[in-house]
Structures are given as C-alpha cells and as structure tokens.
Design a protein around this motif. Structure first.
Motif, mmCIF file in Angstrom:
data_model
loop_
_atom_site.group_PDB
_atom_site.id
_atom_site.type_symbol
_atom_site.label_atom_id
_atom_site.label_comp_id
_atom_site.label_asym_id
_atom_site.label_seq_id
_atom_site.Cartn_x
_atom_site.Cartn_y
_atom_site.Cartn_z
ATOM 1 N N LYS A 152 -4.585 13.066 1.611
ATOM 2 C CA LYS A 152 -3.469 12.138 1.388
ATOM 3 C C LYS A 152 -3.863 10.741 1.828
ATOM 4 O O LYS A 152 -4.532 10.570 2.847
ATOM 5 C CB LYS A 152 -2.241 12.583 2.206
ATOM 6 C CG LYS A 152 -1.714 13.961 1.838
ATOM 7 C CD LYS A 152 -1.035 13.967 0.474
ATOM 8 C CE LYS A 152 -0.574 15.369 0.101
ATOM 9 N NZ LYS A 152 -0.444 15.541 -1.360
ATOM 10 N N HIS A 153 -3.395 9.758 1.093
ATOM 11 C CA HIS A 153 -3.632 8.371 1.450
ATOM 12 C C HIS A 153 -2.931 8.060 2.778
ATOM 13 O O HIS A 153 -1.770 8.432 2.963
ATOM 14 C CB HIS A 153 -3.118 7.461 0.332
ATOM 15 C CG HIS A 153 -3.491 6.025 0.530
ATOM 16 N ND1 HIS A 153 -2.726 5.175 1.284
ATOM 17 C CD2 HIS A 153 -4.539 5.307 0.096
ATOM 18 C CE1 HIS A 153 -3.292 3.973 1.289
ATOM 19 N NE2 HIS A 153 -4.397 4.031 0.576
ATOM 20 N N THR A 155 -1.536 5.464 4.259
ATOM 21 C CA THR A 155 -0.299 4.674 4.410
ATOM 22 C C THR A 155 0.802 5.101 3.449
ATOM 23 O O THR A 155 1.969 5.003 3.774
ATOM 24 C CB THR A 155 -0.567 3.159 4.228
ATOM 25 O OG1 THR A 155 -1.018 2.922 2.892
ATOM 26 C CG2 THR A 155 -1.609 2.661 5.218
ATOM 27 N N THR A 156 0.453 5.599 2.268
ATOM 28 C CA THR A 156 1.496 5.971 1.308
ATOM 29 C C THR A 156 1.782 7.469 1.298
ATOM 30 O O THR A 156 2.819 7.895 0.783
ATOM 31 C CB THR A 156 1.103 5.562 -0.126
ATOM 32 O OG1 THR A 156 -0.020 6.366 -0.535
ATOM 33 C CG2 THR A 156 0.753 4.089 -0.202
ATOM 34 N N ARG A 158 0.500 9.476 -0.560
ATOM 35 C CA ARG A 158 0.238 10.003 -1.901
ATOM 36 C C ARG A 158 -1.123 10.683 -1.943
ATOM 37 O O ARG A 158 -1.980 10.437 -1.106
ATOM 38 C CB ARG A 158 0.192 8.853 -2.912
ATOM 39 C CG ARG A 158 1.533 8.274 -3.300
ATOM 40 C CD ARG A 158 1.315 7.027 -4.153
ATOM 41 N NE ARG A 158 2.559 6.596 -4.767
ATOM 42 C CZ ARG A 158 2.837 6.689 -6.073
ATOM 43 N NH1 ARG A 158 1.940 7.177 -6.911
ATOM 44 N NH2 ARG A 158 3.987 6.277 -6.552
ATOM 45 N N MET A 163 -2.984 7.119 -6.471
ATOM 46 C CA MET A 163 -3.136 5.713 -6.100
ATOM 47 C C MET A 163 -3.816 4.908 -7.219
ATOM 48 O O MET A 163 -4.403 3.860 -6.962
ATOM 49 C CB MET A 163 -3.937 5.583 -4.801
ATOM 50 C CG MET A 163 -3.266 6.223 -3.580
ATOM 51 S SD MET A 163 -1.749 5.385 -3.077
ATOM 52 C CE MET A 163 -2.406 3.819 -2.477
ATOM 53 N N ARG A 289 4.040 -4.139 -2.603
ATOM 54 C CA ARG A 289 3.838 -2.916 -3.389
ATOM 55 C C ARG A 289 2.411 -2.398 -3.257
ATOM 56 O O ARG A 289 2.146 -1.226 -3.455
ATOM 57 C CB ARG A 289 4.167 -3.185 -4.862
ATOM 58 C CG ARG A 289 5.641 -3.519 -5.088
ATOM 59 C CD ARG A 289 5.929 -3.688 -6.559
ATOM 60 N NE ARG A 289 5.068 -4.723 -7.171
ATOM 61 C CZ ARG A 289 5.011 -4.966 -8.469
ATOM 62 N NH1 ARG A 289 5.760 -4.247 -9.306
ATOM 63 N NH2 ARG A 289 4.224 -5.912 -8.946
ATOM 64 N N GLU A 290 1.452 -3.311 -2.939
ATOM 65 C CA GLU A 290 0.064 -2.859 -2.782
ATOM 66 C C GLU A 290 -0.536 -3.604 -1.605
ATOM 67 O O GLU A 290 -0.050 -3.461 -0.498
ATOM 68 C CB GLU A 290 -0.713 -3.095 -4.107
ATOM 69 C CG GLU A 290 -1.864 -2.112 -4.312
ATOM 70 C CD GLU A 290 -3.232 -2.769 -4.333
ATOM 71 O OE1 GLU A 290 -3.327 -3.985 -4.115
ATOM 72 O OE2 GLU A 290 -4.224 -2.043 -4.558
ATOM 73 N N GLU A 330 5.004 9.817 -9.282
ATOM 74 C CA GLU A 330 4.232 11.026 -8.927
ATOM 75 C C GLU A 330 4.446 12.090 -10.009
ATOM 76 O O GLU A 330 5.548 12.289 -10.497
ATOM 77 C CB GLU A 330 4.690 11.588 -7.573
ATOM 78 C CG GLU A 330 4.138 10.836 -6.376
ATOM 79 C CD GLU A 330 2.655 11.128 -6.059
ATOM 80 O OE1 GLU A 330 1.981 11.787 -6.879
ATOM 81 O OE2 GLU A 330 2.201 10.669 -4.994
#
Lengths: 333, 333
Positions: A152-153, A155-156, A158, A163, A289-290, A330
């Motif tokens: 999993k990333h 910070t997010t 996901r 990503m 957002r990024e 997702e």
C-alpha cells in the motif's frame, strides 16, 4: 425482409464507426480540462491521423514514448521501486543474518531510510542488486506481482497500481485508438514493470523499456532458465533513454511524455525528427490532490527541462489547472 | 431495395471471411511441398488460433522468432554482412592509408580474405568496428541502404535481398495473417537489418533483434544524434538469443525458426514454455538450387541442433525435398 435490412444497416454502421469517427464525436479525455494541453494533444493527433494531410503519419510510424515514474504514476514520497526494495530487504533478512550489522542493509532494517541512502548511488545499487538478482526471470515476475497485490502507498493507502494518473490512462487509450504504439521508457527496472503494465496501461511487455540487470542463460535439470545477476546492464535515464529507444524500437518517436530532467534527452531526440512532433512535460503543481515539486526536488527534478520546454514551446501540463481528476476511482482497472 | 440487400450480403461476407477462413480455403504456402514440415506448420497454426480449443493462444502471445542468416536468406559463400565489411573497407581505404600495411585490412585490400580472417574473432571484430562505427545511426542506415541497392551476390548475381527464401516469405505472411507477431533474432547487426526488413520481410524495425555496438547520445550543433562507437555491446548468438528475446520482447515465443547451432538455445528456450510450442530447423540439403552443409560447415554449422531436433521431434525442413521453390522470382518484392 425487414430483419435483413436491419442487419444490413447495423453492419454498415459498425463498419462506418471507425475509431477516428468515435474520437471526433465522444470526448476521449474527460479528466482533462478544456485548457491548452488537451487542445494541443487533440490537434496534434488530428494532424498526424488525417489522411491526405501534409502532416499525415502512417500508423506504423506513430510511436509515442512515456516515462513512467511521475508521468504515468506517482513517484512521491519515494519511487515505488524503492518501496519494493525496502520490503524485499525485510523479507530476505532472515536468510542474511549478516545484514543486521552491514550497511546499508542494517539501516533499512532499522527503518532509517535516510541513513541507508546516505551512501548515495553506491548504496542504492547495492540494495537494488541484493533485492533484484539471484532469481530466474520467471521467479522475479512472481515476486513483483505478489508484492503489488498487497503493498500500500504510505500516504494514500491505495495500491501502487491505483496511483496511476487517470488523465494519462485516457491519453494512452486515446493514442492507441488513434493508431499509435505506446512505449514506456523508464529509469525503473524493465522486469519490475512488465508484470503489470499490460493490465494497468494496456502496454504489452514488448513495449516496455527500462533499466536492466544482466541475465544469463542456464540449464537447470535440463530446463533452460534466465538467471538474474547482480550487475547493472543498462541505466535507462537521461542520455540512456534515446539510446534505449533506438535499440528497442529502431525508429524515432513522434510524441514523447515525461516529467523530469531525466526525460529531457528523450524529448530532445523526439523533437529533432522531421515532420510533426509532440513533446509534453507533466508539471507537478497540485499539493492537495498529488504533490508539488520541480526545480529543487531530489525525486523527479524538473529544472533544465522546464526551461527547455518554455524556450521551445513544448506543452507543459499544470496538474492543478489542467486535470479535473488525478487518480482513478478505485477498482476502475 | 435489391441493392441494399446486395450490399448487406457483401458486407456480411467481408465480416465473415476472417483470416482464419481464408487460411483454410487458400493455400497460404504454395512454395512448400505437401510434406511433413508444411503439415506440421499448418496444424500448429490451426491449434493455437482455433477459438475454444484447449491449445488456443491469444493473438498478443503469438510470438514467433526467426534467425536471419541461413533461415530467412542465404548465408553462403559468406554472411552478407561480411561482404558488406569487405566492400566498406575498400571504400574507406583512401581515408586510411595506414591500412595498406596494417592487417587484417591489408589482406582485405589485396583480396586475400582467407589471410584476413586467419586472425579469427579478433580480426573479424577489428574489421567490423572499423566499418560499422564512427557514424551516426542515421548515416549508417543510409550506408547500408546504398550498399544493398548495388551489391550483387558473388555466385548468383542477384541482389542480396533477392537471396531471401520464398517459402519463408510465405511462412512469415501466413503467420502474420494468423495473428502472430514475427521477430528476427539474428547474430547479425541490428542496424544492418533494420533499414530493409520491413520492405523485404514485412517485419518492422521494432521487431528486429540482433547484435549491436555501443551508441552514445551527443549534441552536434544543437541537434541530438546517436553516435556509433567501436565497441561491441551485445553478441546475439547462442546463449545470447534467449537473453535478447527476454530483453526486447519480455515474453517467451511460442514458435522458433533457425538453421544452425547458434539458434539452439533460442529453440530450447521456446520449447521449454508451457502449452503448444513449435520449433523448426531449416536444413540446407540442396547443392543445386542453394547449398548443402551442416555438421562440418564453418558457416551455419548444424550439428548439436540436428541431434536435438531429432531427439525432441522438432520439425526439420529438408530444403531439397520440402521446398519446390527456393528464391523468389526477381522483382516479386
């Protein structure tokens, strides 16, 4: 009789509705705002795909090259492949008791990444070889797949393949539907990308170019395998990118997409061909957002490239202003 | 009304007549006699292209690899690229007065090839580097094209691209029409082949793999070029072929075609995959129409490969018995 006529009309409609017609009637890139970059892309594609136009390019020569890290998927707070290296050091540690005392491995195992990478390129190379070599090519592909399925990333939260940038997925599809052949040209490992690029980007293994370590043919119990050796074979970055493009593709791209100074030579090489050319930089300008980074960043530095883009009139995507979505919902792919 | 119905029928017919249907009704390989090799090829193609069959292979995975010298075109009495080297030494000699006294160049200039090559691999490497490096990639492509436009084969007087095998051209077309992606995997130079393989074989540059010298990105008068350096980068022979296939294609071929021991590892690598696989050796058995050579030949030796083909039941083409034509009528392509 009526049925036959209906079938005839349906068949004719299908025959008429070529991808080009679709492209003209539906918006192929809804995640892009109607700002300059999208207009430039659509105009370029129209120029090179319109039969009879002076700028028409035959489908076989419609080669587009894409950097991966920071261009097709996020590269912050660290390259995905570095996250893989860290997890793999931890996984392999029980087989390497000496790593507890030996740098840069000991620092990674302590969770002290800054110290681990303080050794610079040499430390990174050592970590890369220890985690990327020693298996067959088939085993390594399975290791990458298994890692991506659970990692999993930071910070997010996901998955890493979640990503990827939704606007770039749409761009890849749009170019593909317009007769382009899309290639990845990444500084990342070629065998780290190939297990998943077809599913995620629609880019098959033979259109993936990257850095590589040396492999060797070997017979094991009468069965041939390719063994991955702890020796860098090719560094697909900066001046290496045009070299690799020439080796793997053998023709000059007509479109190139990057986000950092590591992509500059690839864009220069693309731009220097005769006829219509398209060069684009993704500029990371969206801290909400990024991420927002460019001239001073250690990862994905965009400094000389930004100057050259401005001087030559290349397209620069302002992520914040030009993209109405960044990551896909997702589960989309 | 009748017209609409006629158009409907015509459109439906075109939609129905897929390549597979064509292949079943027309002979795709008229230069092949109806002997075992042709039957084996057609049967294999049917197995992997029949939807719903247990052995069906999706189009993207239908990768076929072909050796070039002795498999797609003639390699006697010397490799075509060696003929190029000799002519190029003569052409460059005025710029290299020292070559008059310096071996192996002096021997080439005296027309004494045997002495020139007596120095073995080292002499050949020296001749290769002197004639293949020192230009940009674009200049080198032009040099190859200009040479091929005028050079003639020493015994037949044909152009070298007229020394391709008609049955293999038909095989390439048949596989392509059956959804295969054909690659060349040659010990010959990648940049020596790419200028002409698309026109002659229908194989685009990105599907050509071969030996290569190192190239370097350089800015000349503000324009980027790739300069060819006198340094071997990759030798695409024997164990090198599976390595290069993995690097360039990233998936295992399902069919492989060669003619010498230099292709053995490529065929082994192909055969070792799961599912249906096809391996074929061209055996040079026709001294009248082409040449006859195998176990003792210095060029294109087929010794271990022949044993392994027999042991494993790979297809072996007996050129004399299995091909009713060898070279195409001049001007066909």
């Amino acid at each position: 009789m009526k049925n036959i006529r209906r079938i005839a009309v349906a068949v004719l409609l299908v025959a008429l509705l070529s991808p080009a017609v679709f492209a003209a009637t539906l918006d192929p890139m809804p995640s892009w705002n109607d700002t300059a970059p999208k207009k430039a892309i659509v105009e370029f594609v129209a120029r090179v795909t319109t039969t009879g136009s002076a700028d028409f390019v035959p489908p076989g020569e419609r080669i587009a090259v894409f950097d991966n890290d920071g261009t097709l998927w996020a590269e912050q707070p660290m390259y995905t492949q570095l996250a893989f290296i860290i997890d793999r050091v931890k996984e392999l540690a029980p087989q390497h008791p000496e790593w507890q005392e030996q740098e840069p491995f000991a620092a990674v195992l302590r969770g002290d990444l800054a110290s681990a990478l303080a050794g610079g390129e040499h430390a990174l190379l050592e970590l890369s070889m220890a985690t990327h070599a020693g298996t067959t090519t088939e085993e390594f592909a399975q290791i990458v797949e298994a890692w991506l399925a659970t990692a999993k990333h930071p910070t997010t939260g996901r998955s890493y393949t979640g990503m990827v940038y939704q606007p770039m997925l749409e761009l890849l599809d749009y170019l593909h539907a317009s007769g382009f052949k899309n290639y990845i040209t990444s500084g990342g490992g070629i065998e780290f990308m190939r297990p998943w690029t077809e599913e995620i980007y629609g880019i098959p293994p033979e259109q993936v170019i990257g850095s590589s370590i040396r492999t060797e043919f070997e017979m094991r119990d009468g069965r041939p395998v390719l063994v991955r050796l702890p020796e860098l074979s090719f560094n697909d970055d900066k001046e290496g990118k045009p070299v690799a493009i020439n080796l793997h593709i053998g023709r000059r791209p007509i479109a190139a997409f990057g986000n950092s100074d590591g992509d500059l030579q690839m864009l220069q090489w693309t731009a220097a061909g005769e006829g219509p050319r398209f060069c684009l930089y993704v500029h990371h300008t969206d801290p909400e957002r990024e991420w927002a980074y460019d001239r001073e960043s250690h990862i994905g530095r965009l400094d000389k490239g930004l100057d050259e883009a401005n001087a030559r009139g290349w397209t620069v995507v302002d992520m914040k202003a030009d993209w109405n979505e960044v990551f896909p919902s997702e589960g989309v792919r």
